[in-house]
Design a protein around this motif. Structure first.
Motif, PDB file in Angstrom:
ATOM      1  N   VAL A   6       0.847  -1.139  -0.136  1.00 58.28           N
ATOM      2  CA  VAL A   6      -0.266   0.096   0.058  1.00 58.28           C
ATOM      3  C   VAL A   6       1.039   1.357  -0.050  1.00 58.28           C
ATOM      4  CG1 VAL A   6      -1.769   1.393   1.416  1.00 58.28           C
ATOM      5  CG2 VAL A   6      -1.841  -1.098   0.893  1.00 58.28           C
ATOM      6  N   ILE A   7       1.921   1.313   1.013  1.00 56.05           N
ATOM      7  CA  ILE A   7       2.933   2.504   0.859  1.00 56.05           C
ATOM      8  C   ILE A   7       3.382   2.607  -0.600  1.00 56.05           C
ATOM      9  CG2 ILE A   7       5.030   3.208   1.599  1.00 56.05           C
ATOM     10  CD1 ILE A   7       4.267   1.791   4.394  1.00 56.05           C
ATOM     11  N   ASN A  17       0.703  18.323  -3.950  1.00 58.84           N
ATOM     12  CA  ASN A  17       0.243  17.602  -2.628  1.00 58.84           C
ATOM     13  C   ASN A  17      -0.570  18.419  -1.672  1.00 58.84           C
ATOM     14  OD1 ASN A  17       1.466  15.229  -3.438  1.00 58.84           O
ATOM     15  ND2 ASN A  17       3.497  15.723  -2.629  1.00 58.84           N
ATOM     16  N   TRP A  31      -0.992  14.533   2.320  1.00 56.43           N
ATOM     17  CA  TRP A  31       0.244  13.814   1.434  1.00 56.43           C
ATOM     18  C   TRP A  31       1.560  14.405   2.018  1.00 56.43           C
ATOM     19  CZ3 TRP A  31      -0.642   9.688  -1.214  1.00 56.43           C
ATOM     20  CH2 TRP A  31      -1.894   9.322  -1.899  1.00 56.43           C
ATOM     21  N   CYS A  45      -3.491   0.478  -8.951  1.00 55.89           N
ATOM     22  CA  CYS A  45      -4.207  -0.265  -8.075  1.00 55.89           C
ATOM     23  C   CYS A  45      -4.241  -1.999  -8.463  1.00 55.89           C
ATOM     24  CB  CYS A  45      -5.628   0.119  -7.939  1.00 55.89           C
ATOM     25  SG  CYS A  45      -5.532   1.930  -6.874  1.00 55.89           S
ATOM     26  N   PHE A  89      -3.693   5.966 -11.722  1.00 55.82           N
ATOM     27  CA  PHE A  89      -3.892   5.460 -10.272  1.00 55.82           C
ATOM     28  C   PHE A  89      -4.558   4.004 -10.205  1.00 55.82           C
ATOM     29  CE2 PHE A  89      -5.950   5.350  -6.105  1.00 55.82           C
ATOM     30  CZ  PHE A  89      -4.854   5.272  -5.365  1.00 55.82           C
ATOM     31  N   ARG A 133       1.739   6.613  -6.765  1.00 62.97           N
ATOM     32  CA  ARG A 133       0.675   7.555  -7.161  1.00 62.97           C
ATOM     33  C   ARG A 133       1.554   8.861  -7.481  1.00 62.97           C
ATOM     34  NH1 ARG A 133      -1.825  11.582  -4.502  1.00 62.97           N
ATOM     35  NH2 ARG A 133      -3.634  12.190  -5.254  1.00 62.97           N
ATOM     36  N   TRP A 146       1.666  12.566   5.228  1.00 62.08           N
ATOM     37  CA  TRP A 146       2.115  11.200   5.110  1.00 62.08           C
ATOM     38  C   TRP A 146       3.480  10.936   4.356  1.00 62.08           C
ATOM     39  CZ3 TRP A 146       2.949   8.446   0.409  1.00 62.08           C
ATOM     40  CH2 TRP A 146       3.118   7.033   0.745  1.00 62.08           C
ATOM     41  N   LEU A 163       1.072   4.234  -2.889  1.00 57.58           N
ATOM     42  CA  LEU A 163       0.834   5.642  -2.836  1.00 57.58           C
ATOM     43  C   LEU A 163       2.045   6.457  -3.159  1.00 57.58           C
ATOM     44  CD1 LEU A 163      -0.885   5.571   0.482  1.00 57.58           C
ATOM     45  CD2 LEU A 163      -1.865   5.630  -1.597  1.00 57.58           C
TER      46      LEU A 163
END
Length: 577
Positions: free
Chosen positions: A105-106, A489, A493, A318, A314, A112, A496, A109
């Motif tokens: 998941v990281i 961002n 974002w 995924c 994106f 992305r 994160w 992102l």
């Protein structure tokens, strides 16, 4: 300004107009520089149908944007990842599946942010670094990324060599497998002469081979589904010790690849109606190399078109990373179910009973089974028959071959972007293959397979150490409103991204501490200390520039000179102006 932009378009050698459609539906308007030595079909465009623009979602348009994400996802399936997966299962059972999920998941992102940089600016990350960093840090950054690519290349060559060794039942020596890998890499890389879509289809075929090969192992072993789901969804590790902690850190380091961030921004970058002007203090004039090849073309004069491109890129990422995650889970689950907490003596007994020629790999002691890519295939053959061994080797070969090609493309984009030059594919592949092959070949000739696979541990540490040199720049540039406009961002974002960078740096410190603890020489301690100080100083410098981009106070940019972070906040034309 208008005349300047028209001149810039002439330098790029093309009409900077949106062109969509898979070249069957209309004439190719984009054109590319016929003299570019490194021209490939990544310069070709795969279109998005404009009549779908008003729809909320279009499968046809998603298909038009499909390709870059799957090429990017191959880095999540390289031999280093596969070895990390099997070791995770053998050492911790199903307990670290949630770490694999979180790391994926990281990674998604981060990809992305990389994709948005390419789609919004029309430049990939290496080119943006070239335009905005000073010469010395830019060159150092390039060297660090090249080091990561070389480390990844070595892992991929090792994986392919071991696969050939297993498939031939040892008849092909390891050094022979290394040489075969070099030769077929050159052959496969010239597939892009047949078109972008065919090249992407070939990579998709290799991913399908991996899915079938490792899926076969999964079906054969039949892991406990309840334990699998618990390990994936419940973030805990009851009874874990230092071994499992080190493995968890290794999972994160293996999944997130630094060169992959650079690659994805290059694969998705889209052609503008006009390219952005150079920085205010750019020391070099605009050249053909400033007009990058495009794989998908979108009207960058329209915020709506760019937003739509970001959405579909994106979504495709995924889907691609979900598939890569499932394949990684196959490997973890197989070794967790079949080999967790087994001893060498138990495995040796089974191998002898089944007549396997690999029983000598497992000494007659009660220590916990230690596996790598080679031993993993051998132990599968002992427990589930020769077919399992050969299918495993086919999967490893597909993983190594696909990732070694994408690694070469990454190196091409990185070199062209950072150094503002283009090499022919033959020259680029010759250089990267030589740097990866010479040390690997020496180990293969003078040592055995255990030393060859043992290099993977060092290479995983090496690549983890290079992660800040991809994460910090991508967070820096995607946070700049002057560069990203309305797509910069937001607060979430930025926060994160900063936390991820802190976590990665902490993981690197842990890796270094583990590695230094194994050193036995005083001069090695001193050398490591000096390198660590230089490393931290450079990371600190990049972090300061990132903080400036995030809004921290900075000195007057007029005192910073040209081509530095001081020019990153220079105003650029608004969309459609």
């Amino acid at each position: 300004m208008f005349s300047f932009l028209r001149a810039e378009g002439a330098v790029c050698g093309k009409k900077l107009v949106i062109q969509t459609g898979r070249t069957q539906r209309g004439a190719f308007l984009g054109g590319h520089d016929p003299g570019a030595a490194s021209a490939t079909h990544f310069e070709e465009s795969a279109p998005a149908r404009q009549e779908d623009a008003e729809r909320g979602f279009s499968l046809r348009k998603l298909w038009a944007f499909t390709g870059p994400g799957f090429l990017m996802s191959i880095a999540y399936l390289d031999p280093g990842n596969i070895e990390s997966d099997l070791q995770s299962g053998a050492k911790a059972g199903f307990k670290l599946l949630w770490v694999l999920l979180g790391a994926t998941v990281i990674g998604l992102l981060l990809q992305r942010m990389s994709a948005r940089l390419g789609a919004v600016t029309g430049m990939h990350l290496a080119q943006v670094c070239h335009r905005h960093y000073r010469t010395v840090p830019r060159v150092l950054l390039w060297l660090m990324v090249e080091l990561a690519i070389m480390g990844s290349d070595m892992q991929e060559v090792i994986g392919c060599a071991i696969a050939f060794h297993l498939l031939s039942s040892g008849r092909i020596p390891l050094w022979g497998g290394v040489l075969i890998t070099v030769a077929d890499t050159f052959a496969f890389l010239f597939l892009d002469k047949y078109g972008l879509r065919r090249l992407e289809a070939f990579f998709a075929l290799l991913i399908a081979v991996m899915a079938v090969a490792f899926g076969y192992q999964y079906v054969t072993v039949r892991p406990d589904q309840s334990q699998l789901l618990r390990g994936m969804l419940v973030p805990s590790c009851r009874g874990c010790g230092a071994v499992q902690l080190a493995q968890a850190v290794g999972v994160v380091g293996a999944v997130i690849m630094p060169h992959n961030v650079y690659l994805h921004s290059a694969l998705v970058k889209v052609a503008p109606r006009r390219t952005p002007p150079p920085p205010l203090f750019a020391p070099e004039p605009l050249s053909v190399a400033d007009c990058p090849p495009q794989s998908r073309e979108v009207d960058r004069s329209s915020k709506k078109s760019i937003s739509e491109a970001n959405k579909y890129f994106f979504l495709e990422s995924c889907v691609a990373l979900s598939l890569s995650f499932v394949i990684n889970v196959f490997v973890v689950a197989v070794f967790a179910e079949a080999f967790y907490e087994r001893t060498n003596a138990q495995v040796n007994a089974v191998c002898n009973r089944t007549g396997s020629p690999h029983s000598h790999l497992f000494p007659l002691d009660n220590s916990t089974l230690q596996v790598d890519i080679y031993k993993g295939g051998a132990v599968l053959g002992c427990f589930f028959g020769p077919a399992a061994l050969y299918v495993w080797a086919v999967g490893i070969l597909a993983a190594g071959q696909s990732s070694t090609m994408t690694g070469t493309y990454s190196g091409q984009f990185v070199m062209e972007g950072f150094l503002n030059l283009r090499w022919s594919r033959f020259a680029r592949v010759s250089l990267t293959r030589s740097l990866a092959i010479v040390p690997t070949l020496l180990v293969a000739v003078f040592q055995d397979v255990r030393h060859l696979t043992g290099m993977n541990d060092f290479l995983n540490v090496l690549q983890s150490m290079q992660l800040p040199f991809a994460l910090i720049p991508v967070l820096t540039f995607t946070s700049l409103p002057s560069l990203m406009k309305d797509f910069a961002n937001g607060f979430f974002w930025k926060m994160w991204g900063g936390l991820v960078i802190l976590a990665v740096c902490a993981i690197n410190v842990y890796f270094v501490a583990l590695y230094v603890a194994m050193l036995s020489s005083a001069w090695l301690y001193m050398l490591t200390a000096l390198l660590a100080a230089a490393y931290l100083a450079f990371v600190g410098y990049l972090t300061w520039l990132c903080l400036v981009a995030l809004g921290a106070p900075r000195p007057d940019p007029s005192g910073l000179g040209g081509n530095d972070v001081g020019v990153l906040t220079e105003p650029q034309p608004e969309f459609g102006s």
